[in-house]
Design a protein around this motif. Structure first.
Motif, mmCIF file in Angstrom:
data_model
loop_
_atom_site.group_PDB
_atom_site.id
_atom_site.type_symbol
_atom_site.label_atom_id
_atom_site.label_comp_id
_atom_site.label_asym_id
_atom_site.label_seq_id
_atom_site.Cartn_x
_atom_site.Cartn_y
_atom_site.Cartn_z
ATOM 1 N N TRP A 1 -85.865 54.776 -24.675
ATOM 2 C CA TRP A 1 -86.554 55.738 -25.549
ATOM 3 C C TRP A 1 -87.893 55.193 -26.004
ATOM 4 C CZ3 TRP A 1 -87.355 54.460 -30.802
ATOM 5 C CH2 TRP A 1 -88.005 55.441 -31.546
ATOM 6 N N THR B 1 -77.757 58.587 -30.670
ATOM 7 C CA THR B 1 -78.862 58.181 -29.782
ATOM 8 C C THR B 1 -78.839 58.998 -28.493
ATOM 9 O OG1 THR B 1 -77.619 56.419 -28.617
ATOM 10 C CG2 THR B 1 -78.738 55.827 -30.681
ATOM 11 N N ASN B 2 -77.652 59.343 -28.027
ATOM 12 C CA ASN B 2 -77.545 60.193 -26.841
ATOM 13 C C ASN B 2 -78.206 61.536 -27.100
ATOM 14 O OD1 ASN B 2 -76.776 61.451 -24.473
ATOM 15 N ND2 ASN B 2 -74.595 61.145 -24.743
ATOM 16 N N HIS C 1 -82.020 61.058 -27.258
ATOM 17 C CA HIS C 1 -82.487 60.566 -25.963
ATOM 18 C C HIS C 1 -82.515 61.691 -24.939
ATOM 19 C CE1 HIS C 1 -82.672 58.022 -22.358
ATOM 20 N NE2 HIS C 1 -83.008 57.025 -23.162
ATOM 21 N N ASP C 2 -81.583 62.639 -25.044
ATOM 22 C CA ASP C 2 -81.440 63.678 -24.026
ATOM 23 C C ASP C 2 -81.935 65.046 -24.462
ATOM 24 O OD1 ASP C 2 -80.316 61.687 -22.566
ATOM 25 O OD2 ASP C 2 -78.345 62.584 -22.346
ATOM 26 N N SER D 1 -77.996 58.214 -20.502
ATOM 27 C CA SER D 1 -77.118 57.724 -21.560
ATOM 28 C C SER D 1 -75.686 57.581 -21.050
ATOM 29 C CB SER D 1 -77.136 58.690 -22.749
ATOM 30 O OG SER D 1 -78.424 58.796 -23.300
ATOM 31 N N ALA E 1 -75.418 54.409 -19.152
ATOM 32 C CA ALA E 1 -75.475 53.286 -20.090
ATOM 33 C C ALA E 1 -74.105 53.060 -20.719
ATOM 34 C CB ALA E 1 -76.524 53.556 -21.160
ATOM 35 N N ASN F 1 -80.242 52.640 -24.516
ATOM 36 C CA ASN F 1 -80.802 53.929 -24.922
ATOM 37 C C ASN F 1 -82.068 53.751 -25.752
ATOM 38 O OD1 ASN F 1 -79.097 55.698 -23.660
ATOM 39 N ND2 ASN F 1 -78.002 56.329 -25.497
ATOM 40 N N THR G 1 -79.880 50.918 -15.105
ATOM 41 C CA THR G 1 -79.084 51.303 -16.272
ATOM 42 C C THR G 1 -77.676 50.723 -16.248
ATOM 43 O OG1 THR G 1 -80.347 53.334 -16.608
ATOM 44 C CG2 THR G 1 -78.128 53.245 -17.551
#
Length: 416
Positions: free
Chosen positions: A97, A21-22, A25-26, A105, A108, A93, A313
């Motif tokens: 998103w 997910t990082n 997400h990034d 992230s 988080a 995350n 966050t």
């Protein structure tokens, strides 16, 4: 070879899920400006970013050591605490998103870890000096420093380039933008992939699989690099749209200035072991580039929403992590319940996201920024243009009834 328990295996898999997910997400951190200016096609951009994220994961372990050795007391942490921390990080995350907000992230993950650690061992298990010097202070300073550097670089590039706007100039800046985007991807791998390495290493120490104070094993480095690379390849298209078009409209030379400034800040922080938010750095750089061009604008309503997400966050992920830790502390069934909740919540968020699909085919579609409160208020009291008042009144006020004139009666005939 490390000995694994079931809970330790669950923690490692969950950590790699967070790393995935990082990655998506990034993706916007490295490639949003490159895609929005047309320097690279969307799919080519994410493939390049994924490959360089994987390479960057092998360049350093300083940030991983900050997570595994510095932030919390590793001797009092159970694997269930790490699992609870990851639950808080993953859910935050996914939520950000879903709404297209480029939140951190990194924060988080650290927020979830802090919340779960406090719930398990109390505030004394969190190293406050490390939290302040290597997490909170960089979080405030990074976007400001990167933004100022990007603004100055943008002004410098326009200053030395004058009014040169030929095709050769644009191609040159596009080439520079591609190179700088690659540098940001490499820097992202050295910083963000290491956070997952650190959290897995901390879990291995907590589970007794490796000795306290150990560096991340090679298989941890490889698996974390692959997970973040795969997530990057998937592409976080919603956040790419926000970062590339929602904050400001960038020209190639602005994108080059923004990405070069961001990559420099991220690589420097990785060398120093700062657990920096690459999202904060790149967002600050993009806003600085928008302000650096004469006539450029920053959509402050979008920036304000991002800032609110940044502030929330750490505490939001910490609360979820603390709650998850309270449930996992009830035993194996509690851990199972938290795992089921994480899977169900993730599936629900994904299903909601399918209502409005954003992918590589429509990521650069222009989206109209909603008017803010001040803008709406000004529009409400602004006088209409000349010549429209009478038309509006004619349209809204009925005209008076028109009566036909009554003909005059003929004079009576003269009497004979």
């Amino acid at each position: 070879m490390e000995s694994f328990s079931l809970i330790l295996a669950i923690v490692v898999v969950t950590a790699l899920a967070f790393d995935f997910t990082n990655g998506f997400h990034d993706t916007a951190n490295a490639m949003a400006t490159t895609i929005s200016t047309g320097a690279l096609k969307p799919k080519i951009a994410v493939i390049m970013s994924a490959a360089l994220n994987l390479v960057g994961a092998f360049l350093s372990v300083e940030v991983a050591n900050t997570i595994s050795k510095g932030l919390v007391d590793e001797t009092g942490i159970r694997p269930e605490v790490i699992f609870a921390a990851l639950v808080g990080a993953i859910l935050w995350n996914l939520l950000t998103w879903l709404v297209g907000l480029p939140s951190s992230s990194s924060h988080a993950l650290m927020g979830g870890l802090i919340g779960a650690t406090v719930a398990s061992a109390g505030f004394g298990a969190v190293h406050g000096d490390v939290l302040i010097t290597k997490v909170l202070l960089p979080a405030v300073a990074a976007p400001v420093v990167a933004g100022v550097a990007s603004m100055l670089a943008t002004r410098f590039s326009y200053g030395i380039g004058g009014k040169a706007e030929g095709e050769a100039t644009r191609k040159g800046y596009r080439a520079g933008q591609i190179a700088s985007a690659g540098l940001v991807s490499l820097a992202h791998g050295t910083n963000d992939a290491q956070k997952t390495m650190g959290i897995i290493t901390l879990a291995l120490i907590a589970g007794g699989a490796i000795a306290p104070g150990s560096n991340p094993p090679t298989w941890v480095i490889l698996s974390a690099g692959l997970a973040i690379a795969l997530g990057t390849y998937i592409g976080g298209w919603r956040i790419i749209r926000t970062m590339g078009k929602g904050l400001t409209d960038l020209e190639p030379r602005q994108g080059f200035a923004a990405q070069t400034s961001a990559a420099t800040a991220i690589l420097a922080s990785s060398h120093l072991g700062f657990s920096l938010s690459t999202t904060h750095v790149v967002s600050g750089s993009v806003m600085g580039a928008g302000l650096g061009r004469k006539g450029g604008v920053v959509r402050w309503s979008t920036a304000t929403r991002m800032a609110v997400a940044w502030v929330l966050t750490l505490p939001a992920a910490a609360l979820v992590g603390a709650g998850a830790e309270s449930v996992t502390g009830l035993g194996d069934w509690g851990t199972a319940a938290v795992a089921v909740f994480l899977i169900a919540a993730s599936a629900a968020i994904w299903k909601i996201s399918r209502r409005e699909v954003v992918d590589h085919t429509n990521v650069v579609t222009e989206t109209e920024e909603p008017a803010g409160v001040v803008t709406a208020a000004i529009a409400a009291v602004t006088p209409p243009p000349a010549g429209t008042i009478s038309e509006d009144l004619t349209a809204t006020i009925p005209a008076p009834a028109v009566t036909e004139p009554v003909p005059e009666a003929a004079p009576p005939a003269a009497a004979v």
